[in-house]
Design a protein around this motif. Structure first.
Motif, PDB file in Angstrom:
ATOM      1  N   ALA A 192       0.836  -1.210   0.000  1.00  0.00           N
ATOM      2  CA  ALA A 192       0.000   0.000   0.000  1.00  0.00           C
ATOM      3  C   ALA A 192       0.870   1.258   0.000  1.00  0.00           C
ATOM      4  CB  ALA A 192      -0.929  -0.008   1.211  1.00  0.00           C
ATOM      5  N   ALA A 211      -4.277   2.416  -3.447  1.00  0.00           N
ATOM      6  CA  ALA A 211      -3.197   1.838  -2.643  1.00  0.00           C
ATOM      7  C   ALA A 211      -3.748   0.905  -1.565  1.00  0.00           C
ATOM      8  CB  ALA A 211      -2.374   2.966  -2.004  1.00  0.00           C
ATOM      9  N   ALA A 212      -4.846   1.316  -0.922  1.00  0.00           N
ATOM     10  CA  ALA A 212      -5.419   0.492   0.147  1.00  0.00           C
ATOM     11  C   ALA A 212      -5.901  -0.845  -0.401  1.00  0.00           C
ATOM     12  CB  ALA A 212      -6.557   1.243   0.837  1.00  0.00           C
ATOM     13  N   GLY A 215      -2.977  -3.043  -1.282  1.00  0.00           N
ATOM     14  CA  GLY A 215      -2.370  -3.575  -0.062  1.00  0.00           C
ATOM     15  C   GLY A 215      -3.160  -4.737   0.516  1.00  0.00           C
TER      16      GLY A 215
ATOM     17  N   MET B  45      -6.263  -7.260   6.951  1.00  0.00           N
ATOM     18  CA  MET B  45      -5.237  -6.508   6.217  1.00  0.00           C
ATOM     19  C   MET B  45      -5.558  -5.009   6.162  1.00  0.00           C
ATOM     20  SD  MET B  45      -3.207  -8.824   5.556  1.00  0.00           S
ATOM     21  CE  MET B  45      -3.642 -10.388   6.282  1.00  0.00           C
ATOM     22  N   ALA B  48      -3.357  -2.100   8.225  1.00  0.00           N
ATOM     23  CA  ALA B  48      -2.008  -1.885   7.690  1.00  0.00           C
ATOM     24  C   ALA B  48      -2.063  -1.219   6.313  1.00  0.00           C
ATOM     25  CB  ALA B  48      -1.255  -3.215   7.616  1.00  0.00           C
ATOM     26  N   ALA B  49      -2.930  -1.731   5.434  1.00  0.00           N
ATOM     27  CA  ALA B  49      -2.996  -1.208   4.062  1.00  0.00           C
ATOM     28  C   ALA B  49      -3.515   0.233   4.045  1.00  0.00           C
ATOM     29  CB  ALA B  49      -3.885  -2.108   3.205  1.00  0.00           C
ATOM     30  N   ALA B  50      -4.610   0.494   4.769  1.00  0.00           N
ATOM     31  CA  ALA B  50      -5.227   1.824   4.731  1.00  0.00           C
ATOM     32  C   ALA B  50      -4.315   2.868   5.370  1.00  0.00           C
ATOM     33  CB  ALA B  50      -6.584   1.786   5.442  1.00  0.00           C
ATOM     34  N   ALA B  52      -0.986   2.760   5.811  1.00  0.00           N
ATOM     35  CA  ALA B  52       0.206   2.992   4.985  1.00  0.00           C
ATOM     36  C   ALA B  52      -0.133   3.874   3.783  1.00  0.00           C
ATOM     37  CB  ALA B  52       0.797   1.663   4.528  1.00  0.00           C
ATOM     38  N   ALA B  53      -1.311   3.641   3.197  1.00  0.00           N
ATOM     39  CA  ALA B  53      -1.743   4.437   2.040  1.00  0.00           C
ATOM     40  C   ALA B  53      -1.953   5.904   2.412  1.00  0.00           C
ATOM     41  CB  ALA B  53      -3.024   3.859   1.454  1.00  0.00           C
TER      42      ALA B  53
END
Lengths: 242, 109
Positions: A192, A211-212, A215, B45, B48-50, B52-53
Motif C-alpha cells: 500500500a 493503494a489500500a 495492499g 489486512m 495496515a494497508a489503509a 500505509a496508504a
C-alpha cells in the motif's frame, strides 16, 4: 455474581489508562478540523457522527485538499470496514441481548472497546456484558468529544511555525507499526505504501483507495500462500466450539 | 479550505456507513456467529494497508513533489522507530513533531 453497577465500574477502571492515551489523538482530530477551515460545530459533527479517529482525520485531510466528497466518504468506509470484524467477533457474546440494546451498543464499537471487552469477557464469563461494554465506551466517547472541542478551539490560535498537519501522519504511523505484526500484514503495508507513493499524483486523491485495495489484495495473497486462511479456518472452528 | 456543506455531506454519509459497519453483525448476532475465513483475513489486512496508504503521500509529497531527503521523511523514520520500540502513541507524536520542528531550523533543509 457481579451486579450491573460493578460491571460498569469495572469497565470504567479498565478503560481509564486507554482514555489518557487517546487524549492527543482527540486533540489532533479537533486541530486538524480547525486547520482545514472547519468551525467548532463541524469538528464536533465529525467526532459525534463518525466517532472513529483515523477515518475522521483522513476525511478532514482529503476535504482540506479539496478532494471530492465521494472520495472522502469512500475512504471513511474503507478505513472503518475493519469494524465489521469487531462486530462479528463480539456478536456471539451479545446474542442474548434484545435488539434495541445491540443497536445502541453498535454506535460505540471502537477499537479500544472491542479490545477491552474481548479480553475481559473471555476471562470473566459471569460478568454482565453490556454494562461492562458501556463502562468502557462512555468514558471514551466523552473524552473524544471533549478533546476534539478543545483542539478545534485551540487549533486556530496555535503558532504557524509548528506544522500541525504533520501530526496526522504521525498518528497513523503510531497505529500502523503495531498493525504490521506478521508477514501478511507487513506485505499489505509495504504494498500500500509503495502504490500510495507512486500513485499520489492521480486526480481526486484516487491514489489512496487504489493503494489500500492493492495492499489488502497483496496481504491476502501472502496469507493464502502462507496458509494463513487455513489457520484462520481452524481458529474459527475453535471459537465456534467454545 | 473547502465548503462547509461538503463537510456535512461527508459527516452524514460517513456516520451512516460507519454505523452500518458496526451494527450489521451485532444485529444478526443470533443467526450468524462467524465470518468466512478468507473474508476475515481480508479484513485483517485493512488497518495496515489503509494506514500505509494515508501516511506515504503526507510524508513524502507534502507539496505534491516527491521529496526523499527532507525534514518530514526523517522525522517520520524517527517516529516509526519510537512507535516500534515503545508502542506509545503520545510519545510517537511528540518525538515526530519535535523532530520536524527542529529539522526545520537546520540550514539548507
Amino acid at each position: 455474581m457481579s451486579t450491573t453497577r460493578d460491571a460498569f465500574r469495572q469497565g470504567v477502571v479498565d478503560v481509564l489508562p486507554v482514555v489518557l492515551g487517546v487524549v492527543p489523538f482527540g486533540l489532533i482530530a479537533g486541530v486538524a478540523a480547525a486547520d482545514a477551515g472547519f468551525d467548532l460545530v463541524t469538528a464536533l459533527g465529525f467526532s459525534v457522527g463518525i466517532f472513529a479517529g483515523a477515518s475522521q482525520l483522513a476525511a478532514i485531510d482529503l476535504l482540506g485538499r479539496d478532494a471530492p466528497a465521494l472520495v472522502a466518504i469512500g475512504t471513511i468506509a474503507v478505513i472503518n470496514s475493519r469494524m465489521l470484524m469487531y462486530g462479528a467477533s463480539l456478536a456471539p457474546y451479545l446474542a442474548r441481548e434484545p435488539l434495541h440494546r445491540r443497536l445502541g451498543a453498535a454506535y460505540f464499537l471502537v477499537d479500544q472497546v472491542y479490545a477491552l471487552c474481548l479480553i475481559r469477557w473471555r476471562a470473566d464469563p459471569e460478568l454482565p456484558r453490556l454494562p461492562y461494554y458501556l463502562g468502557t465506551a462512555i468514558p471514551l466517547w466523552v473524552n473524544w468529544v471533549l478533546w476534539t472541542a478543545v483542539g478545534a478551539v485551540a487549533g486556530a490560535s496555535l503558532p504557524s511555525a509548528i506544522p500541525l498537519g504533520f501530526a496526522v501522519p504521525l498518528v497513523f504511523l503510531a497505529l500502523l507499526v503495531p498493525a504490521m505484526h506478521d508477514r501478511p500484514t507487513v506485505a499489505a503495508g509495504v504494498a500500500a505504501a509503495t502504490v500510495a507513493t507512486v500513485a499520489a499524483p492521480l486526480p481526486a486523491n484516487l491514489g489512496m483507495p487504489l493503494a489500500a485495495v492493492t495492499g489488502i489484495a497483496v496481504g491476502l495473497g501472502v496469507s493464502v500462500l502462507g496458509g494463513g486462511v487455513r489457520e484462520a479456518e481452524a481458529a474459527g472452528d475453535a471459537v465456534e466450539a467454545t | 479550505m473547502s465548503a462547509p456543506s461538503a463537510a456535512w455531506v461527508v459527516i452524514g454519509a460517513g456516520a451512516v456507513l460507519t454505523y452500518a459497519i458496526r451494527a450489521v453483525f451485532l444485529v444478526f448476532a443470533a443467526r450468524l456467529t462467524s465470518v468466512p475465513p478468507p473474508v476475515r483475513e481480508g479484513l485483517r489486512m485493512i488497518p495496515a494497508a489503509a494506514l500505509a496508504a494515508l501516511i506515504m503521500p503526507a510524508v513524502l509529497r507534502p507539496q505534491g513533489e516527491l521529496d526523499l531527503v527532507a525534514a518530514r521523511p526523517l522525522a517520520a523514520i524517527l517516529a516509526a522507530f519510537v512507535a516500534w520500540r515503545t508502542g506509545n502513541v503520545a510519545l510517537t507524536i511528540g518525538v515526530g513533531m519535535l523532530a520536524v520542528v527542529a529539522l526545520g531550523y537546520v540550514p539548507g533543509w
